[in-house]
Design an enzyme around this catalytic site. Structure first.
Site, PDB file in Angstrom:
ATOM      1  N   SER A 222      11.616 -32.541  12.354  1.00  0.00           N
ATOM      2  CA  SER A 222      10.772 -32.131  11.124  1.00  0.00           C
ATOM      3  C   SER A 222      11.517 -32.502  10.033  1.00  0.00           C
ATOM      4  O   SER A 222      11.984 -33.556   9.659  1.00  0.00           O
ATOM      5  CB  SER A 222      10.361 -30.716  11.418  1.00  0.00           C
TER       6      SER A 222
ATOM      7  N   ASP B 101       7.167 -34.012   4.597  1.00  0.00           N
ATOM      8  CA  ASP B 101       8.291 -33.952   5.044  1.00  0.00           C
ATOM      9  C   ASP B 101       8.503 -35.226   6.352  1.00  0.00           C
ATOM     10  O   ASP B 101       7.614 -36.028   6.510  1.00  0.00           O
ATOM     11  CB  ASP B 101       8.456 -32.585   6.053  1.00  0.00           C
TER      12      ASP B 101
ATOM     13  N   ASP C 242       8.317 -35.420   9.426  1.00  0.00           N
ATOM     14  CA  ASP C 242       7.273 -35.836  10.541  1.00  0.00           C
ATOM     15  C   ASP C 242       5.821 -35.517  10.119  1.00  0.00           C
ATOM     16  O   ASP C 242       4.823 -35.656  10.992  1.00  0.00           O
ATOM     17  CB  ASP C 242       7.707 -34.746  11.713  1.00  0.00           C
TER      18      ASP C 242
ATOM     19  N   ASP D  20       3.936 -33.010   8.751  1.00  0.00           N
ATOM     20  CA  ASP D  20       3.237 -31.646   8.766  1.00  0.00           C
ATOM     21  C   ASP D  20       3.421 -30.503   7.878  1.00  0.00           C
ATOM     22  O   ASP D  20       2.875 -29.790   7.852  1.00  0.00           O
ATOM     23  CB  ASP D  20       3.304 -31.198  10.374  1.00  0.00           C
TER      24      ASP D  20
END
EC number: 5.4.2.10
Length: 448
Positions: free
Chosen positions: A99, A238, A240, A242
């Site tokens: 993430s 960000d 990834d 999400d």
């Protein structure tokens, strides 16, 4: 208690157990054992960090050794994996990502066939097989791996399909920051194909620069670009994809609380809202007050999009999120999705013909300060007598006009200290006081 799974999958430093090729091979095999009972197909995606290729190969080997098939989609946002898992009718989806963490970290998240986080029971079953000897199926039962070449195009079209037909972003200048992460090849296309003038930054991943200079956790570069380009809005995702953080035309950074306020009130004004909004323990008290004034219900969940989702299901509501930018629009998708959340804000701007800052009139936030203390080993702050006393002292000082929160991070070895109150000076003093108390407890634990 699970041995490997935390609040957001399995995460850690690359090369340190369990984030090693050996473990990922066994994890793939364990996942294959669990999910081949439902269907033989497991989908794997990843973000742009360099170690993702190593772990992708290890997971693929373990899964096919268990007798399950693999579908590889390459670098794709986490919410795209949730979507593609559903559309390809896979029994599970795996995301290789840490993430918002730096490239030196990595992790694994699982999605169910329905595109949601897998249950505690399934995590426990995977951990059960992790403790069993790895046995390869007979050669004629080994799974097959195949790459899906049009995954990015499918997801771009899905995102665009959540925006009303006939509505366009023409006339809007947007700066999109992809954090050199998984959205680099999809997010700019979504907004430009809907008609916006798009300036893209953070779209040159090299495996090492994910989240390094830009993105939702470092919005300063986006802020500078919005002001320099005289853009209408800045969108920061960000690594990834999400999380979503916004910057308005004046260069003011707007977080997940602001995004929830805009989406909920727009839905209310257009007659499409029902129920309430789920925030977290970190959500600003000003957001709760603003919702109460407009008749919108509000409920707090524990920190983590997993718990936001659970609370939404519990209440039968469809909108929730965190100040960090995880926004869940359950009427549209199954998990937090930065691109889709941004489209809901842009829809409000276009339909109401208002700027981002104009849509936030009515939301007055309390001063809030957060500090992180790195620890060798996580512990529960509220179970420490010294910190229980410190919290009581801080609450007495606030006199009911603020909040204190001490908690262990679910993804990193950190203790997070948050204080919220009406006056900046008081908030600053109490944060410093509580940080000192936490550091004293940490020191005493190291001495023991």
């Amino acid at each position: 208690m699970r041995k490997y799974f935390g609040t957001d999958g399995i995460r850690g430093k690359v090369g340190s157990h369990p984030i090693t090729p050996e473990f990922m091979l066994k994890l793939g095999w364990a996942a294959g054992q669990v999910f081949k009972e439902h269907d033989k197909k497991i989908l794997i995606g990843k973000d742009t960090r360099i170690s993702g290729y190593m772990f992708e190969s290890a997971l693929e080997s373990g899964i096919v050794a268990a007798g399950a098939d693999v579908r590889l989609v390459g670098p794709m946002p986490t919410p795209a994996i949730a979507y593609l898992t559903r559309t390809f009718r896979a029994s599970a989806g795996i995301v290789i990502s840490a993430s918002h963490n730096p490239y030196t970290d990595n992790g694994i998240k699982f999605f169910s066939a329905e595109g949601g986080k897998i249950s505690d029971e399934l995590e426990e079953r995977i951990e059960y097989f992790l403790e069993q000897p790895m046995v390869v199926v007979d050669s004629d039962r080994i799974g097959r791996a195949r790459r899906i070449d049009d995954a990015a195009g499918r997801y771009v079209e899905y995102c665009k399909g959540t925006f009303p037909i006939g509505l366009q972003l023409s006339g809007l200048k947007i700066v999109v920051d992809c954090a050199d992460g998984a959205t680099y090849h999809v997010a700019p296309k979504v907004f430009s194909e809907l008609g916006a003038e798009v300036i893209s930054i953070g779209v040159n991943p090299d495996g090492l620069n994910i989240n390094e200079f830009s993105g939702a956790t470092k919005p300063e570069l986006l802020r500078k670009n919005v002001l320099a380009e005289e853009a209408d809005i800045g969108i920061a995702l960000d690594g990834d994809g999400d999380r979503l953080i916004l910057v308005d035309r004046n260069g003011v950074v707007r977080d997940g609380d602001d995004i929830l306020y805009i989406i909920a009130n727009h839905l209310m004004r257009t007659g499409r809202f029902s129920g309430g909004v789920v925030g977290t323990l970190m959500s600003n008290f000003g957001l709760e007050l603003a919702f109460s004034e407009t008749g919108i219900g509000f409920s707090r969940a524990a920190v983590g999009d997993r718990y936001v989702n659970e609370k939404l299901v519990q209440h039968g509501w469809v909108l929730g999120g965190e100040p960090s930018g995880h926004i869940v629009c359950k009427s549209i998708t199954t998990t937090g999705d930065g691109i889709i959340a941004a489209l809901q804000v842009l829809r409000a701007m276009v339909e109401e013909e208002k700027s981002l800052d104009e849509l936030l009139v009515g939301l007055v936030k309390f001063p809030q300060k957060l500090k992180n203390i790195r620890v060798a080993k996580r512990f529960v702050p509220n179970e420490e007598p010294a910190l229980q006393k410190a919290i009581a002292v801080a609450n007495e000082r606030l006199n009911g006009l603020g909040r204190v929160l001490l908690r262990a991070s679910g993804t990193e070895p950190l203790i997070r200290v948050m204080v919220e109150g009406r006056e900046d000076e008081t908030v600053d003093e109490l944060v410093d006081y509580l940080v000192a108390e936490v550091e004293a407890v940490v020191s005493s634990k190291m001495a023991d």
